[in-house]
Write a protein that holds these residues in place. Structure first.
Motif, PDB file in Angstrom:
ATOM      1  N   VAL A  19       5.913 -17.341  -0.941  1.00  0.00           N
ATOM      2  CA  VAL A  19       4.817 -18.309  -0.819  1.00  0.00           C
ATOM      3  C   VAL A  19       5.003 -19.166   0.431  1.00  0.00           C
ATOM      4  O   VAL A  19       4.055 -19.394   1.199  1.00  0.00           O
ATOM      5  N   PHE A  20       6.221 -19.622   0.651  1.00  0.00           N
ATOM      6  CA  PHE A  20       6.511 -20.442   1.834  1.00  0.00           C
ATOM      7  C   PHE A  20       6.220 -19.659   3.109  1.00  0.00           C
ATOM      8  O   PHE A  20       5.581 -20.168   4.041  1.00  0.00           O
ATOM      9  N   ALA A  21       6.675 -18.409   3.171  1.00  0.00           N
ATOM     10  CA  ALA A  21       6.510 -17.599   4.382  1.00  0.00           C
ATOM     11  C   ALA A  21       5.045 -17.313   4.681  1.00  0.00           C
ATOM     12  O   ALA A  21       4.666 -17.171   5.847  1.00  0.00           O
ATOM     13  N   HIS A  22       4.204 -17.237   3.659  1.00  0.00           N
ATOM     14  CA  HIS A  22       2.802 -16.873   3.872  1.00  0.00           C
ATOM     15  C   HIS A  22       1.898 -18.073   4.149  1.00  0.00           C
ATOM     16  O   HIS A  22       0.840 -17.899   4.789  1.00  0.00           O
ATOM     17  N   PHE A  23       2.261 -19.270   3.675  1.00  0.00           N
ATOM     18  CA  PHE A  23       1.318 -20.381   3.769  1.00  0.00           C
ATOM     19  C   PHE A  23       1.814 -21.595   4.564  1.00  0.00           C
ATOM     20  O   PHE A  23       1.025 -22.474   4.878  1.00  0.00           O
ATOM     21  N   TRP A  24       3.097 -21.644   4.895  1.00  0.00           N
ATOM     22  CA  TRP A  24       3.639 -22.790   5.621  1.00  0.00           C
ATOM     23  C   TRP A  24       3.027 -22.873   7.018  1.00  0.00           C
ATOM     24  O   TRP A  24       3.011 -21.905   7.763  1.00  0.00           O
ATOM     25  N   ARG A  25       2.495 -24.021   7.348  1.00  0.00           N
ATOM     26  CA  ARG A  25       1.903 -24.291   8.667  1.00  0.00           C
ATOM     27  C   ARG A  25       0.833 -23.258   9.050  1.00  0.00           C
ATOM     28  O   ARG A  25       0.696 -22.899  10.210  1.00  0.00           O
ATOM     29  N   LEU A  26       0.078 -22.826   8.089  1.00  0.00           N
ATOM     30  CA  LEU A  26      -0.926 -21.792   8.343  1.00  0.00           C
ATOM     31  C   LEU A  26      -1.988 -22.261   9.322  1.00  0.00           C
ATOM     32  O   LEU A  26      -2.549 -21.466  10.076  1.00  0.00           O
ATOM     33  N   ASP A  27      -2.259 -23.574   9.320  1.00  0.00           N
ATOM     34  CA  ASP A  27      -3.294 -24.115  10.211  1.00  0.00           C
ATOM     35  C   ASP A  27      -2.704 -24.940  11.347  1.00  0.00           C
ATOM     36  O   ASP A  27      -3.396 -25.757  11.955  1.00  0.00           O
ATOM     37  N   LEU A 105      -7.394 -16.440   2.766  1.00  0.00           N
ATOM     38  CA  LEU A 105      -7.500 -15.248   1.925  1.00  0.00           C
ATOM     39  C   LEU A 105      -6.764 -14.055   2.522  1.00  0.00           C
ATOM     40  O   LEU A 105      -6.275 -13.189   1.788  1.00  0.00           O
ATOM     41  N   PHE A 106      -6.658 -14.008   3.837  1.00  0.00           N
ATOM     42  CA  PHE A 106      -5.892 -12.933   4.462  1.00  0.00           C
ATOM     43  C   PHE A 106      -4.405 -13.085   4.135  1.00  0.00           C
ATOM     44  O   PHE A 106      -3.714 -12.106   3.843  1.00  0.00           O
ATOM     45  N   SER A 107      -3.944 -14.325   4.180  1.00  0.00           N
ATOM     46  CA  SER A 107      -2.550 -14.571   3.830  1.00  0.00           C
ATOM     47  C   SER A 107      -2.295 -14.280   2.353  1.00  0.00           C
ATOM     48  O   SER A 107      -1.231 -13.782   1.974  1.00  0.00           O
ATOM     49  N   LEU A 108      -3.295 -14.560   1.521  1.00  0.00           N
ATOM     50  CA  LEU A 108      -3.183 -14.237   0.101  1.00  0.00           C
ATOM     51  C   LEU A 108      -3.091 -12.721  -0.093  1.00  0.00           C
ATOM     52  O   LEU A 108      -2.333 -12.242  -0.953  1.00  0.00           O
ATOM     53  N   CYS A 109      -3.843 -11.955   0.696  1.00  0.00           N
ATOM     54  CA  CYS A 109      -3.733 -10.492   0.652  1.00  0.00           C
ATOM     55  C   CYS A 109      -2.321 -10.053   1.018  1.00  0.00           C
ATOM     56  O   CYS A 109      -1.770  -9.113   0.437  1.00  0.00           O
ATOM     57  N   ARG A 149      -0.771 -13.403   8.520  1.00  0.00           N
ATOM     58  CA  ARG A 149      -1.045 -14.844   8.653  1.00  0.00           C
ATOM     59  C   ARG A 149      -2.148 -15.098   9.675  1.00  0.00           C
ATOM     60  O   ARG A 149      -2.198 -16.158  10.298  1.00  0.00           O
ATOM     61  N   GLU A 150      -3.059 -14.148   9.839  1.00  0.00           N
ATOM     62  CA  GLU A 150      -4.150 -14.285  10.796  1.00  0.00           C
ATOM     63  C   GLU A 150      -5.484 -14.002  10.117  1.00  0.00           C
ATOM     64  O   GLU A 150      -5.550 -13.262   9.135  1.00  0.00           O
ATOM     65  N   CYS A 151      -6.524 -14.572  10.668  1.00  0.00           N
ATOM     66  CA  CYS A 151      -7.892 -14.293  10.209  1.00  0.00           C
ATOM     67  C   CYS A 151      -8.349 -13.002  10.885  1.00  0.00           C
ATOM     68  O   CYS A 151      -9.117 -13.014  11.847  1.00  0.00           O
ATOM     69  N   ARG A 152      -7.855 -11.898  10.340  1.00  0.00           N
ATOM     70  CA  ARG A 152      -8.075 -10.620  11.002  1.00  0.00           C
ATOM     71  C   ARG A 152      -7.894  -9.503   9.985  1.00  0.00           C
ATOM     72  O   ARG A 152      -7.270  -9.696   8.937  1.00  0.00           O
ATOM     73  N   LEU A 156      -5.735  -6.910   5.470  1.00  0.00           N
ATOM     74  CA  LEU A 156      -6.454  -6.008   4.575  1.00  0.00           C
ATOM     75  C   LEU A 156      -5.935  -4.587   4.728  1.00  0.00           C
ATOM     76  O   LEU A 156      -5.718  -3.882   3.725  1.00  0.00           O
ATOM     77  N   SER A 157      -5.732  -4.143   5.960  1.00  0.00           N
ATOM     78  CA  SER A 157      -5.171  -2.810   6.193  1.00  0.00           C
ATOM     79  C   SER A 157      -3.791  -2.693   5.561  1.00  0.00           C
ATOM     80  O   SER A 157      -3.446  -1.665   4.973  1.00  0.00           O
ATOM     81  N   MET A 158      -2.994  -3.760   5.688  1.00  0.00           N
ATOM     82  CA  MET A 158      -1.658  -3.756   5.118  1.00  0.00           C
ATOM     83  C   MET A 158      -1.721  -3.619   3.594  1.00  0.00           C
ATOM     84  O   MET A 158      -1.030  -2.791   2.987  1.00  0.00           O
TER      85      MET A 158
END
Length: 520
Positions: A19-27, A105-109, A149-152, A156-158
């Protein structure tokens, strides 16, 4: 025996790290230009009565290329698959339009991908610990985090790539699955979603699945897979022909085969893979470890062969489809495959030489894998997030915010940089310039205002970012008012070989009016 209490303490640290790796400082950092493309078109979906991502909204042309290559005659995005736009639009609808929601949502994926990596590891090795190791290594994989961690579309492919791999591993470990209709429904569903995320990487991985079923050589399964592929292809081809065919036929990748350059293509693709993981070292290591124990575990061996073969076949299919146009972003699906191979090596070394030897084997592989941190891919966006500073765009963002007024028009060279600024400043009267001399752009001459074309530019401001091909004579009626130079971090192709740092520069020009003064 592991009870529920001990399971909790096994899972908790991995969950916290993931969770930390996917959402920390996302913005922490503004969207870079390709991310902003996804976000801008997603925002247009919310503003469109048809809920469609059009690039022309009646006021602004929201396009990347001056040659109009990235949209079709209906002003729909033609280059990229559309699922990413709707994922971002859903996030904007639920949480509002912001940098954080664009990536959320990409990070959630990506986080869901970590869970299914756990499922794959547990299934292949019949061990909770090995499943947790797969989840942990995925969570601390910088290449994986870079893409999720990108809006890309990468996340989703991953995710859908991992789900397809999971289904094939289940197929290998449980032969009864081949007799169920639900198995083929699931791979068709994940395949369709993979296609809608990115049709190119879908074609690469689906080709790998086709080769796997061919070599598995169960005639009934082959027929069922062919039928599944035909149905899936018939449905997806409608969307492809409508949106993407003209774009694909207009690229260099659509040209006929150039056999004399096959070695060049192979070298480039294998070098790209070698940046992601120690590709060349895995080949001899795999041969040695096969004789250590994989041949005595046929199901495990078949799973590992599928994973390794998918890596090699991805190169072959990528060359067929893209030739010399290959880029690292066409390979996001190989990162989970590489991590699974790392775990296979760890497991075999551990069983033969002990846990410490296994860890010693695993650490350099993950270390090499994470050297991608230094390669500045995607404008080093995730590096900037982790370090909490925007060293690419902060200065130009501050300039626009302070100096440009809402009623003034702004043009960017290149247009793609305008994407990032337009998302950041939705009030910006951005004028995406089309090349007046380009035949493809000329098709829109009577459908778009004259200000869209660059003969000559008429915007109040002109911002140059990459002027290597820019004709400075076009700015005779402009004066330079500001410039800012930054140096990218040294890019490393290997940890022992450094590239020269790249220098980039923003130059801002303001249109000279009769009543205007000199430079600001």
């Amino acid at each position: 025996m592991i009870n529920k209490y001990s399971k909790f303490w096994l899972y908790l640290p991995v969950i916290v790290i993931a969770v930390f790796a996917h959402f920390w400082r996302l913005d922490a950092v503004s969207l870079w230009r390709d991310e902003a493309t996804t976000a801008c078109w997603a925002r247009e979906i919310l503003n469109s009565p048809e809920c469609l991502p059009r690039v022309w909204n009646g006021e602004v042309l929201i396009a990347q290329g001056a040659d109009a290559h990235d949209f079709d005659e209906n002003f729909f995005p033609a280059m990229q698959s559309w699922l990413q736009f709707y994922v971002a639009a859903l996030a904007f609808k639920l949480f509002g339009v912001s940098t954080f929601s664009a990536r959320l949502l990409f990070s959630l994926c990506g986080l869901l991908g970590v869970y299914f990596m756990y499922r794959i590891g547990r299934l292949v090795f019949d061990s909770i610990n090995m499943g947790l190791l797969a989840a942990f290594l995925t969570s601390v994989s910088f290449p994986y985090l870079l893409f999720v961690r990108e809006c890309r579309y990468y996340a989703l492919s991953m995710l859908f790539g991992i789900l397809l791999i999971y289904e094939i591993v289940r197929f290998i470990m449980d032969r009864e699955i081949r007799n169920t209709v639900s198995f083929y429904v699931r791979i068709a569903a994940w395949g369709a979603l993979f296609y809608l995320a990115n049709y190119l990487t879908f074609a690469i991985l689906w080709g790998c699945l086709a080769v796997f079923f061919l070599f598995d050589w169960d005639k009934k399964v082959i027929l069922k897979f062919i039928l599944t592929s035909i149905i899936l292809g018939a449905v997806l081809s409608i969307e492809f022909i409508w949106l993407h065919l003209d774009f694909v036929l207009g690229t260099k990748a659509s040209e006929g085969p150039q056999l004399e350059q096959v070695w060049k293509y192979l070298k480039r693709n294998f070098e790209l893979l070698n940046q992601i993981f120690p590709f060349y070292a895995l080949i001899p290591s795999g041969i040695v470890l096969y004789f250590f124990g994989w041949r005595r575990k046929p199901l495990l061996f078949r799973a590992v062969v599928f994973i390794a073969a998918a890596l090699f076949l991805s190169v072959i299919f990528n060359i067929i489809l893209t030739k010399n146009q290959t880029q690292t972003r066409y390979y996001p699906h190989v990162i989970p495959l590489a991590i699974l191979l790392f775990i296979c090596f760890f497991d075999q070394i551990r069983q033969r030489f002990g846990l410490i030897a296994g860890v010693i084997c695993l650490m350099p592989m993950m270390g090499w894998h994470n050297l991608l941190y230094f390669d500045n891919l995607n404008e080093a966006v995730v590096q900037q997030q982790f370090e909490g500073r925007d060293w690419y765009n902060a200065a130009i963002i501050e300039f626009i915010d302070k100096k440009i007024k809402p009623d003034e028009t702004v043009a960017f060279y290149r247009n793609v940089k305008g994407m990032a600024m337009y998302f950041r400043f939705p009030w910006l009267k951005w004028v995406a310039q089309l090349d007046a001399a380009d035949p493809a752009a000329q098709k829109y001459r009577n459908r778009l205002p004259d200000r869209i074309f660059d003969d000559p530019p008429t915007a109040d401001w002109y911002i140059l970012w990459d002027k290597r091909k820019f004709d400075m004579n076009r700015l005779q009626n402009y004066e330079k008012v500001w410039e800012y130079q930054y140096i990218r971090r040294e890019e490393r192709k290997r940890f022992w070989k450094k590239r020269k740092p790249k220098r980039f520069q923003y130059e801002v020009y303001r249109k000279i009016h009769e009543t205007s003064g000199s430079a600001m």
